[in-house]
Design an enzyme around this catalytic site. Structure first.
Site, PDB file in Angstrom:
ATOM      1  CB  SER A 109      47.700 107.516  48.489  1.00  0.00           C
ATOM      2  OG  SER A 109      48.910 107.180  47.735  1.00  0.00           O
ATOM      3  CB  ALA A 120      60.354 111.189  49.785  1.00  0.00           C
ATOM      4  CE1 TYR A 130      55.521  94.464  41.726  1.00  0.00           C
ATOM      5  CE2 TYR A 130      57.339  93.281  42.639  1.00  0.00           C
ATOM      6  CZ  TYR A 130      56.449  94.594  42.629  1.00  0.00           C
ATOM      7  OH  TYR A 130      56.588  95.465  43.352  1.00  0.00           O
TER       8      TYR A 130
END
Ligand code: NAI
Length: 396
Positions: free
Chosen positions: A51, A113, A237
């Site tokens: 995605s 992963a 952020y």
């Protein structure tokens, strides 16, 4: 089964296979009409290819000019009798079909992963399908947790500021509400765990494993994705735990660049545009910025989605040039349009006026929600959502 959208908070709990197929087809149609990728890689490993940016890069590299074969690793939910799969599961399924129809190989590996077991499985797949070598490794894993491959510990990321508390709003997709959030300052431990999950350590483990297995082709490149954003987003952020993890990722790109120089290759962090994905809607305080940004960039005709960003990354930055263009910190900047001064001035003005009562029409909330629905296979006009879907086919 008739499949309807089920959203809890900002998380989709259902996905529509035919809509996921349509979303992929739309992206394929875009890359086929865009400037083609020249001198691109032929054998590509994508970590997080089901995605967002990972899937878009897979589509661009296979059908946007490079004609690459791909191996993708992703962590997605398979369907069961009373529940649909996650969108990424259907994306993998349909992408493989489209790639095969175009004569390209697309191998899907589902698993963690971060684990050594999946690294070994991937190296075996590279032996089987790619004659032992890869030309490009894309690191696009976005996860909230990472199990330590060497112990039972699970690291958990936190999305928090680092210096002072931050107040911001989250747009709750479940009920279209503006929800005020107050985020306390992260502890040092929370920051360290976020770096473990979202920083560069696992990327480096992958490259080391591939070097040790002699799976790196001459000229092999690797790229991971980062975000910097304008000042307005820095408290949550860049100056927060996520920013710390991204700085770690940038530093890792430099050490990997030295390692890959031995193969005439290179390693890069590419700073991308803020976009609606499964991962980004989760970031408290970012969604009001996203609806303001979407509104302004659509008005200016500069808006891009994941697929436009990835096609541009491969055509104008990573391939087809003598040298990969980077900024003073050796970062690829594909966030240039987002950060244009005129865009950011308008976004800042819009953000000033956004509030709980007007966000639906002052910002591009409809576009934001539509994109979220599309990510999960909903909201496509040409799909008859009242039809029964044979989910057994996917279970088998
Ligand atoms: P996404 O949520 O759309 O995709 C994440 C991918 O990671 C999926 O394929 C998922 O299956 C895979 N994944 C998650 N956990 C996994 C695990 N344990 N093992 C294997 N695969 C796993 O996320 P998105 O937004 O495409 O993010 C990719 C990267 O791009 C992240 O590093 C993110 O920080 C970065 N980025 C995102 C931006 C945005 O606005 N969405 C902007 C700039 C950078």
């Amino acid at each position: 089964m008739i499949i309807e959208p089920v959203i809890h908070g900002v998380v989709a709990r259902s996905a529509h296979p035919l809509g996921c197929q349509q979303a992929i087809l739309n992206q394929i149609n875009y890359v086929k009409s865009a400037q083609p990728i020249k001198h691109g890689p032929k054998r590509v490993l994508i970590l997080g290819g089901s995605s967002g940016f990972g899937l878009a890069s897979r589509i661009a590299l296979t059908l946007g000019g490079a004609e690459a074969d791909t191996i993708s690793v992703s962590y997605e939910k398979a369907p069961c009798a009373d529940r649909t799969a996650s969108a990424g599961f259907y994306n993998d399924y349909y992408f493989q079909q489209f790639a095969n129809q175009h004569g390209r190989q697309a191998i899907n590996i589902h698993g963690d992963a971060f684990s050594d077991q999946i690294k070994t499985e991937v190296i075996e797949a590279i032996e089987t399908y790619f004659e032992g070598e890869v030309d490009l490794i894309i690191y696009s894993v976005a996860s909230g947790i990472r199990p330590d491959p060497e112990s039972d510990k699970i690291w958990r990321s936190s999305i928090k500021p680092m210096t002072e508390p931050v107040s911001g709003a989250t747009l709750v997709l479940e009920n279209d509400h503006w929800q005020q959030a107050h985020l306390a300052v992260a502890s040092e431990q929370e920051a360290l765990e976020t770096i473990k999950v979202m920083g560069g350590e696992d990327w480096e483990r992958w490259i080391d494993a591939l070097i040790n297995a002699e799976s790196i082709a001459t000229g092999c490149k690797t790229v991971a994705f980062s975000y910097i954003g304008p000042e307005i987003t820095h408290p949550i952020y860049l100056d927060g735990t996520l920013g710390r993890a991204k700085v770690d990722l940038h530093q890792t790109s430099h050490s990997l660049n030295l390692k890959l120089a031995n193969f005439d290759g290179g390693a890069y962090a590419s700073v991308c545009k803020a976009l609606v994905t499964k991962a980004s809607v989760f970031i408290p305080g970012l969604s009001p910025y996203l609806i303001a940004l979407y509104k302004v960039m659509k008005q200016q005709g500069t808006h891009e989605g994941c697929i436009e960003q990835m096609q541009r990354l491969f055509t104008t930055k990573l391939y087809g040039q003598d040298k990969v263009p980077v900024d003073g910190e050796r970062l690829i900047r594909i966030d240039d349009l987002e950060l244009e001064t005129s865009t950011q001035l308008k976004v800042a003005q819009l953000m000033e006026s956004l509030n709980a009562d007007n966000f639906r029409h002052v910002g591009d909330y409809n576009g934001f929600k539509q994109e979220f629905l599309n990510l999960n296979g909903f909201g496509f006009e040409n799909i008859d959502y009242s039809q029964e879907i044979d989910t057994d086919m996917f279970i088998k």
